[in-house]
Design a protein around this motif. Sequence first.
Motif, PDB file in Angstrom:
ATOM      1  N   ALA B  51       0.822  -1.217   0.000  1.00  0.00           N
ATOM      2  CA  ALA B  51       0.000   0.000   0.000  1.00  0.00           C
ATOM      3  C   ALA B  51       0.852   1.261   0.000  1.00  0.00           C
ATOM      4  O   ALA B  51       0.399   2.316  -0.421  1.00  0.00           O
ATOM      5  N   PRO B  73       1.758   6.685  -1.586  1.00  0.00           N
ATOM      6  CA  PRO B  73       0.555   5.841  -1.533  1.00  0.00           C
ATOM      7  C   PRO B  73      -0.590   6.393  -2.376  1.00  0.00           C
ATOM      8  O   PRO B  73      -1.331   5.625  -3.002  1.00  0.00           O
ATOM      9  N   SER B  74      -0.728   7.710  -2.408  1.00  0.00           N
ATOM     10  CA  SER B  74      -1.859   8.282  -3.139  1.00  0.00           C
ATOM     11  C   SER B  74      -1.704   8.095  -4.648  1.00  0.00           C
ATOM     12  O   SER B  74      -2.671   8.172  -5.392  1.00  0.00           O
ATOM     13  N   VAL B  78      -3.913   2.081  -5.369  1.00  0.00           N
ATOM     14  CA  VAL B  78      -4.342   0.920  -4.596  1.00  0.00           C
ATOM     15  C   VAL B  78      -5.443   1.390  -3.643  1.00  0.00           C
ATOM     16  O   VAL B  78      -5.497   2.559  -3.293  1.00  0.00           O
ATOM     17  N   PHE B  82      -9.626  -1.233   5.883  1.00  0.00           N
ATOM     18  CA  PHE B  82      -8.930  -1.404   7.159  1.00  0.00           C
ATOM     19  C   PHE B  82      -9.750  -2.236   8.141  1.00  0.00           C
ATOM     20  O   PHE B  82     -10.969  -2.359   7.994  1.00  0.00           O
ATOM     21  N   ALA B  86     -11.957   2.576   9.217  1.00  0.00           N
ATOM     22  CA  ALA B  86     -11.426   3.927   9.015  1.00  0.00           C
ATOM     23  C   ALA B  86     -12.321   4.769   8.124  1.00  0.00           C
ATOM     24  O   ALA B  86     -11.864   5.450   7.226  1.00  0.00           O
ATOM     25  N   TYR B  88     -14.647   7.992   7.335  1.00  0.00           N
ATOM     26  CA  TYR B  88     -14.480   9.376   7.760  1.00  0.00           C
ATOM     27  C   TYR B  88     -15.702   9.771   8.577  1.00  0.00           C
ATOM     28  O   TYR B  88     -16.794   9.912   8.041  1.00  0.00           O
ATOM     29  N   MET B  91     -18.104  12.740   7.627  1.00  0.00           N
ATOM     30  CA  MET B  91     -18.699  12.826   6.296  1.00  0.00           C
ATOM     31  C   MET B  91     -19.803  11.779   6.178  1.00  0.00           C
ATOM     32  O   MET B  91     -19.691  10.695   6.759  1.00  0.00           O
ATOM     33  N   ASN B  96     -17.975   9.928   1.911  1.00  0.00           N
ATOM     34  CA  ASN B  96     -16.948   8.934   2.181  1.00  0.00           C
ATOM     35  C   ASN B  96     -16.501   8.280   0.880  1.00  0.00           C
ATOM     36  O   ASN B  96     -15.319   8.062   0.655  1.00  0.00           O
ATOM     37  N   TYR B  99     -14.830  11.092  -1.640  1.00  0.00           N
ATOM     38  CA  TYR B  99     -13.654  11.887  -1.265  1.00  0.00           C
ATOM     39  C   TYR B  99     -12.427  11.587  -2.134  1.00  0.00           C
ATOM     40  O   TYR B  99     -11.768  12.495  -2.630  1.00  0.00           O
ATOM     41  N   GLY B 100     -12.160  10.300  -2.323  1.00  0.00           N
ATOM     42  CA  GLY B 100     -10.993   9.920  -3.119  1.00  0.00           C
ATOM     43  C   GLY B 100     -11.113  10.397  -4.561  1.00  0.00           C
ATOM     44  O   GLY B 100     -10.117  10.759  -5.191  1.00  0.00           O
ATOM     45  N   ASN B 103     -10.485  14.176  -4.822  1.00  0.00           N
ATOM     46  CA  ASN B 103      -9.060  14.499  -4.772  1.00  0.00           C
ATOM     47  C   ASN B 103      -8.364  14.257  -6.102  1.00  0.00           C
ATOM     48  O   ASN B 103      -7.283  14.777  -6.338  1.00  0.00           O
ATOM     49  N   ARG B 147     -15.849   2.388  -0.726  1.00  0.00           N
ATOM     50  CA  ARG B 147     -14.842   3.420  -0.880  1.00  0.00           C
ATOM     51  C   ARG B 147     -13.661   2.893  -1.707  1.00  0.00           C
ATOM     52  O   ARG B 147     -13.017   3.634  -2.425  1.00  0.00           O
ATOM     53  N   ARG B 151     -13.135   3.762  -6.656  1.00  0.00           N
ATOM     54  CA  ARG B 151     -11.977   4.352  -7.321  1.00  0.00           C
ATOM     55  C   ARG B 151     -11.442   3.477  -8.437  1.00  0.00           C
ATOM     56  O   ARG B 151     -10.539   3.865  -9.157  1.00  0.00           O
TER      57      ARG B 151
END
Lengths: 283, 350
Positions: B51, B73-74, B78, B82, B86, B88, B91, B96, B99-100, B103, B147, B151
């Motif tokens: 990761a 990592p960003s 990948v 968790f 994890a 958010y 939100m 949630n 968000y990715g 960004n 989540r 992506r």
Amino acid sequence: MKIKPLQIIAHIILILGVLLMVVPIWISFASSSHDSVTILTEGMKFHLGDQLARNYNEVLNEKGGWSEEVTAAKMFINSFIMALGIATLKVVISAMSAYALVYYRFKLAVPIFWLIFITLLVPLEVRIFPSYKIVSDLGLTNSYTGLILPLVASATATFFFRQFYKTIPDELLESAKLDGANAWSFFIDFLVPLSKTMIAAMFIFMFVYGYSQYLWPLIMTTAEEYWTVVMGMKIIYTESYEGVALPRTAERFAYIILSMIPPVLVVVFLQKWFIKGLIQTEK
Amino acid sequence: MSFLDLKNVTKIYPNGTKAVHETSLSVDEGEFMVFVGPSGCGKSTLLRMVAGLEDITEGDINLDGKLINEVDPSERDVAMVFQNYALYPHMNVYNNLAYGLKNRGIDKETIEQKVNDAAKLLQISDYLQRKPSMLSGGQRQRVAMGRAIVRNPKIFLFDEPLSNLDAKLRIQMRLEIKKLQQKVGVTSIFVTHDQVEAMTLADRLAVINNGIIEQLGTPIEIYDNPKSLFVAGFIGSPQMNFLDGNIKNKTLSAEGFEIKDIDSDFEGEVKLGIRPEHLSQSENSLINLKVDLVEQLGSDNLVYGQLKDKKDFCYRCPGNLTIEKGADLSLNIENNKYYIFDKSTGKRVN
């Protein structure tokens, strides 16, 4: 419903507490509605008099001070600006420095934290001459910057933010990283919204702290246009009677009542978050 | 070169602990790989290195033909689920998931489209406006997966995502994860300490112990053919029985019985491993078991008892057999399904 003796005792204690807080304010308010001579000769009053409008009007609009230039309204604004500046900057700076201390694991983080913490032992009153020297060398006397700047670093708030950030699980940061958040967006998108109740609580504390500053503005300002409320309380509303300085008591009481309004407003406006911030459990 | 390639990957923590020893492994595109091992064996560390959440001390990791050792990592494309999800907390579910994507500068309509598609797939469309604190464990789990899915990453990483759920939900989510992975077809690595999860989910399984991959293979290969004492003991429930023994001239003698003509040239001290389910009651008995306790699971009975030398032993029999506490059973090994391990090295010798 049956009332238990314990409840009665509890309520009596609470009522006494409320009275202890409210009665002085009421006396101030009642006294502010009489004329000064009455107060001076008869003492403070419990009942309302007939001079309320006159006294408050006088306080807000009369020019006072040595050069007769500053009004109470101006001093309220000054204090408000000073308190707002101090509270805002304190919160921003403490939140950011706590962020750096918690999330950037550089070697000196712990010593730096303790260094910040030690400043709690050195309040402004202790370092007032060096502080004054610095501010005056920078040419900042008689300015809002000079009033605000020396008071914006706060170990207390940094400490509270640090403790709060430490309770935020690492996975949140890792997850945010994988979602493409950088250091700045993690702070803005996560830490700020998560700590908003905390921010509100800190803001209130710091606002009241800034608003009630006395010694620093007293030393810092020579121009009357920068006078603050707490200073004004001592300096204005004195009149000369046969060569003796006599306080204009009624106006002073009116002034005290007015001076309480800004902090009260801030507390009322932010209290919902403030209480949440103090008893915070949600994460 | 395969899709994900680990070459001599090593992790040494600043305090000198070697969490992962030179590990090489490749994962094919679309494959479901499971890392299984006891806690502290380095499986999570290995995953976190993929990761990008842990630095790689030595070695190379290639993803889709690109060396990603130093890639942030960003930027690795990948997604990770968790253990505690994890999510958010401030939100709602929609944000949630979004968000990715935000960004990455994707436009609003595409985001909405993708989030709604993922929500539909995971059946969380009704909760999009809720905050994570208002969701149950299973729903949170789905949001966490959503989540990751939304992506459309190159690889999914799961870090013990089921361990916070209750037993029933765990089995249900296990199935859903497997189905989902087959549907979406994305390469996945799943870390767990639960061998049942590992067996059921994996296309291939890596059994890890003390930072070393002990064995790599399909679940059945590993179950049928464990290469070391550790793997034999770790995979299979209830655990394999181990007895001390000695081999001389192709004859294994253990306490109370002998097995002749074994398929090994090894001589010396060994451990004999027999799975509880590879035993049956028979006349010409090899092993005599004095029953202490019977666990009735319905479909099966787990019979616990002791051998002559007071060694604990377990036998698994069909649930319709009635076995009383205190009974003496004569057991035989079915189809010569036993495993012999070198006592000193733990390696399989037959």
